[in-house]
Design a protein around this motif. Structure first.
Motif, PDB file in Angstrom:
ATOM      1  N   ASP A   1       0.843  -1.185   0.000  1.00 50.21           N
ATOM      2  CA  ASP A   1       0.000   0.000   0.000  1.00 50.21           C
ATOM      3  C   ASP A   1       0.884   1.242   0.000  1.00 50.21           C
ATOM      4  OD1 ASP A   1      -2.741  -1.118   0.299  1.00 50.21           O
ATOM      5  OD2 ASP A   1      -1.864  -1.960   2.115  1.00 50.21           O
ATOM      6  N   ARG A   2       0.432   2.269  -0.686  1.00 50.05           N
ATOM      7  CA  ARG A   2       1.131   3.551  -0.680  1.00 50.05           C
ATOM      8  C   ARG A   2       0.583   4.379   0.482  1.00 50.05           C
ATOM      9  NH1 ARG A   2       1.718   6.704  -5.684  1.00 50.05           N
ATOM     10  NH2 ARG A   2      -0.289   7.470  -5.014  1.00 50.05           N
ATOM     11  N   PRO A   3       1.436   4.858   1.354  1.00 50.76           N
ATOM     12  CA  PRO A   3       0.972   5.609   2.530  1.00 50.76           C
ATOM     13  C   PRO A   3       0.675   7.070   2.207  1.00 50.76           C
ATOM     14  CG  PRO A   3       3.338   5.408   2.598  1.00 50.76           C
ATOM     15  CD  PRO A   3       2.885   4.637   1.390  1.00 50.76           C
ATOM     16  N   THR A   4      -0.367   7.288   1.421  1.00 44.95           N
ATOM     17  CA  THR A   4      -0.727   8.649   1.024  1.00 44.95           C
ATOM     18  C   THR A   4      -1.874   9.215   1.855  1.00 44.95           C
ATOM     19  OG1 THR A   4      -2.157   7.757  -0.706  1.00 44.95           O
ATOM     20  CG2 THR A   4       0.082   8.355  -1.338  1.00 44.95           C
ATOM     21  N   GLY A   5      -2.417   8.420   2.738  1.00 44.73           N
ATOM     22  CA  GLY A   5      -3.506   8.853   3.598  1.00 44.73           C
ATOM     23  C   GLY A   5      -3.999   7.670   4.408  1.00 44.73           C
ATOM     24  N   PRO A   6      -4.979   7.902   5.253  1.00 42.76           N
ATOM     25  CA  PRO A   6      -5.498   6.818   6.084  1.00 42.76           C
ATOM     26  C   PRO A   6      -6.138   5.717   5.234  1.00 42.76           C
ATOM     27  CG  PRO A   6      -6.339   8.955   6.809  1.00 42.76           C
ATOM     28  CD  PRO A   6      -5.634   9.180   5.510  1.00 42.76           C
ATOM     29  N   LEU A   7      -6.020   4.494   5.711  1.00 43.07           N
ATOM     30  CA  LEU A   7      -6.710   3.397   5.044  1.00 43.07           C
ATOM     31  C   LEU A   7      -8.196   3.511   5.362  1.00 43.07           C
ATOM     32  CD1 LEU A   7      -4.271   0.403   5.626  1.00 43.07           C
ATOM     33  CD2 LEU A   7      -4.386   1.993   3.705  1.00 43.07           C
ATOM     34  N   HIS A   8      -9.029   2.932   4.501  1.00 44.12           N
ATOM     35  CA  HIS A   8     -10.481   3.037   4.667  1.00 44.12           C
ATOM     36  C   HIS A   8     -11.125   1.692   4.361  1.00 44.12           C
ATOM     37  CE1 HIS A   8     -10.499   3.328   0.297  1.00 44.12           C
ATOM     38  NE2 HIS A   8      -9.636   4.334   0.406  1.00 44.12           N
ATOM     39  N   VAL A   9     -12.416   1.631   4.436  1.00 44.17           N
ATOM     40  CA  VAL A   9     -13.133   0.368   4.258  1.00 44.17           C
ATOM     41  C   VAL A   9     -12.854  -0.241   2.886  1.00 44.17           C
ATOM     42  CG1 VAL A   9     -15.317   1.337   3.410  1.00 44.17           C
ATOM     43  CG2 VAL A   9     -15.319  -0.805   4.721  1.00 44.17           C
ATOM     44  N   THR A  27       3.332 -17.991   3.423  1.00 38.83           N
ATOM     45  CA  THR A  27       4.325 -17.017   3.840  1.00 38.83           C
ATOM     46  C   THR A  27       3.960 -15.715   3.136  1.00 38.83           C
ATOM     47  OG1 THR A  27       6.004 -18.720   4.031  1.00 38.83           O
ATOM     48  CG2 THR A  27       6.783 -16.443   3.820  1.00 38.83           C
ATOM     49  N   GLN A  28       3.879 -14.642   3.885  1.00 40.88           N
ATOM     50  CA  GLN A  28       3.377 -13.396   3.306  1.00 40.88           C
ATOM     51  C   GLN A  28       4.293 -12.226   3.667  1.00 40.88           C
ATOM     52  OE1 GLN A  28      -0.983 -11.779   2.813  1.00 40.88           O
ATOM     53  NE2 GLN A  28      -0.515 -11.939   4.962  1.00 40.88           N
ATOM     54  N   PHE A  29       4.509 -11.387   2.673  1.00 43.60           N
ATOM     55  CA  PHE A  29       5.273 -10.155   2.844  1.00 43.60           C
ATOM     56  C   PHE A  29       4.381  -9.006   2.394  1.00 43.60           C
ATOM     57  CE2 PHE A  29       8.239 -13.560   2.235  1.00 43.60           C
ATOM     58  CZ  PHE A  29       9.237 -13.301   3.152  1.00 43.60           C
ATOM     59  N   VAL A  30       4.276  -7.976   3.227  1.00 42.59           N
ATOM     60  CA  VAL A  30       3.453  -6.810   2.901  1.00 42.59           C
ATOM     61  C   VAL A  30       4.355  -5.580   2.947  1.00 42.59           C
ATOM     62  CG1 VAL A  30       1.478  -5.420   3.591  1.00 42.59           C
ATOM     63  CG2 VAL A  30       1.381  -7.895   3.844  1.00 42.59           C
ATOM     64  N   MET A  31       4.385  -4.851   1.836  1.00 40.70           N
ATOM     65  CA  MET A  31       5.251  -3.684   1.738  1.00 40.70           C
ATOM     66  C   MET A  31       4.442  -2.399   1.854  1.00 40.70           C
ATOM     67  SD  MET A  31       7.750  -2.502  -1.390  1.00 40.70           S
ATOM     68  CE  MET A  31       6.431  -2.108  -2.543  1.00 40.70           C
ATOM     69  N   ILE A  32       4.947  -1.490   2.673  1.00 41.86           N
ATOM     70  CA  ILE A  32       4.409  -0.131   2.712  1.00 41.86           C
ATOM     71  C   ILE A  32       5.283   0.666   1.748  1.00 41.86           C
ATOM     72  CG2 ILE A  32       3.938   1.892   4.124  1.00 41.86           C
ATOM     73  CD1 ILE A  32       3.674  -0.034   6.532  1.00 41.86           C
ATOM     74  N   ALA A  33       4.701   1.077   0.631  1.00 39.56           N
ATOM     75  CA  ALA A  33       5.446   1.634  -0.503  1.00 39.56           C
ATOM     76  C   ALA A  33       5.648   3.141  -0.382  1.00 39.56           C
ATOM     77  CB  ALA A  33       4.740   1.278  -1.807  1.00 39.56           C
ATOM     78  N   ASP A  34       6.484   3.541   0.567  1.00 41.11           N
ATOM     79  CA  ASP A  34       6.692   4.976   0.786  1.00 41.11           C
ATOM     80  C   ASP A  34       7.471   5.640  -0.349  1.00 41.11           C
ATOM     81  OD1 ASP A  34       8.992   3.593   1.644  1.00 41.11           O
ATOM     82  OD2 ASP A  34       9.461   5.086   3.177  1.00 41.11           O
ATOM     83  N   LEU A  35       8.441   4.962  -0.934  1.00 41.98           N
ATOM     84  CA  LEU A  35       9.166   5.562  -2.059  1.00 41.98           C
ATOM     85  C   LEU A  35       8.252   5.755  -3.256  1.00 41.98           C
ATOM     86  CD1 LEU A  35      12.600   3.693  -1.956  1.00 41.98           C
ATOM     87  CD2 LEU A  35      12.073   6.017  -1.201  1.00 41.98           C
ATOM     88  N   THR A  69       3.151 -12.558   9.223  1.00 37.64           N
ATOM     89  CA  THR A  69       3.336 -11.751   8.020  1.00 37.64           C
ATOM     90  C   THR A  69       4.487 -10.784   8.247  1.00 37.64           C
ATOM     91  OG1 THR A  69       0.981 -11.848   7.419  1.00 37.64           O
ATOM     92  CG2 THR A  69       2.246 -10.011   6.528  1.00 37.64           C
ATOM     93  N   THR A  70       5.397 -10.725   7.291  1.00 40.03           N
ATOM     94  CA  THR A  70       6.481  -9.755   7.362  1.00 40.03           C
ATOM     95  C   THR A  70       5.981  -8.445   6.768  1.00 40.03           C
ATOM     96  OG1 THR A  70       8.150 -11.474   7.160  1.00 40.03           O
ATOM     97  CG2 THR A  70       8.832  -9.224   6.618  1.00 40.03           C
ATOM     98  N   ILE A  71       5.949  -7.411   7.586  1.00 40.91           N
ATOM     99  CA  ILE A  71       5.567  -6.070   7.138  1.00 40.91           C
ATOM    100  C   ILE A  71       6.865  -5.280   7.014  1.00 40.91           C
ATOM    101  CG2 ILE A  71       4.297  -3.965   7.694  1.00 40.91           C
ATOM    102  CD1 ILE A  71       2.502  -5.753   9.529  1.00 40.91           C
ATOM    103  N   PHE A  72       7.097  -4.688   5.832  1.00 46.45           N
ATOM    104  CA  PHE A  72       8.323  -3.913   5.687  1.00 46.45           C
ATOM    105  C   PHE A  72       8.052  -2.618   4.941  1.00 46.45           C
ATOM    106  CE2 PHE A  72       8.176  -6.480   1.891  1.00 46.45           C
ATOM    107  CZ  PHE A  72       8.738  -5.702   0.890  1.00 46.45           C
ATOM    108  N   ILE A  73       8.964  -1.680   5.139  1.00 45.30           N
ATOM    109  CA  ILE A  73       8.857  -0.356   4.527  1.00 45.30           C
ATOM    110  C   ILE A  73       9.824  -0.305   3.353  1.00 45.30           C
ATOM    111  CG2 ILE A  73       9.086   2.128   4.912  1.00 45.30           C
ATOM    112  CD1 ILE A  73       8.634   1.457   7.938  1.00 45.30           C
TER     113      ILE A  73
END
Length: 85
Positions: A1-9, A27-35, A69-73
């Motif tokens: 997900d791109r962190p451009t604002g709050p997540l919503h429903v 096995t799951q990896f979730v990326m916060i796509a700040d770049l 789940t691995t959460i990474f930035i």
């Protein structure tokens, strides 16, 4: 997900609920796509930085378990932005 604002429903229905279910079987990896978010929000990097934490907290709130789940930035992976590779 791109962190451009709050997540919503819409995020929950569209992907987060599936991620919660998938972590039980895969096995799951979730990326916060700040770049990636900076590509069209370069004028507000402080806001993007703030939203990274909010997105991570939202992941935990909906049931994404960091033990499953691995959460990474994105910006914390040096190979992603290393132009010499």
């Amino acid at each position: 997900d791109r962190p451009t604002g709050p997540l919503h429903v819409g995020h929950y229905v569209g992907s987060l609920a599936n991620r919660v279910a998938l972590q039980e079987e895969h096995t799951q990896f979730v990326m916060i796509a700040d770049l990636q978010a900076l590509t069209d929000h370069a004028e507000t990097p402080d806001l993007i930085h703030k939203h990274v934490l909010e997105v991570a907290l939202d992941y935990l709130a909906v049931g994404i378990d960091p033990k499953k789940t691995t959460i990474f930035i994105q910006s914390q992976v040096p190979q992603i932005s290393d132009l010499t590779m």
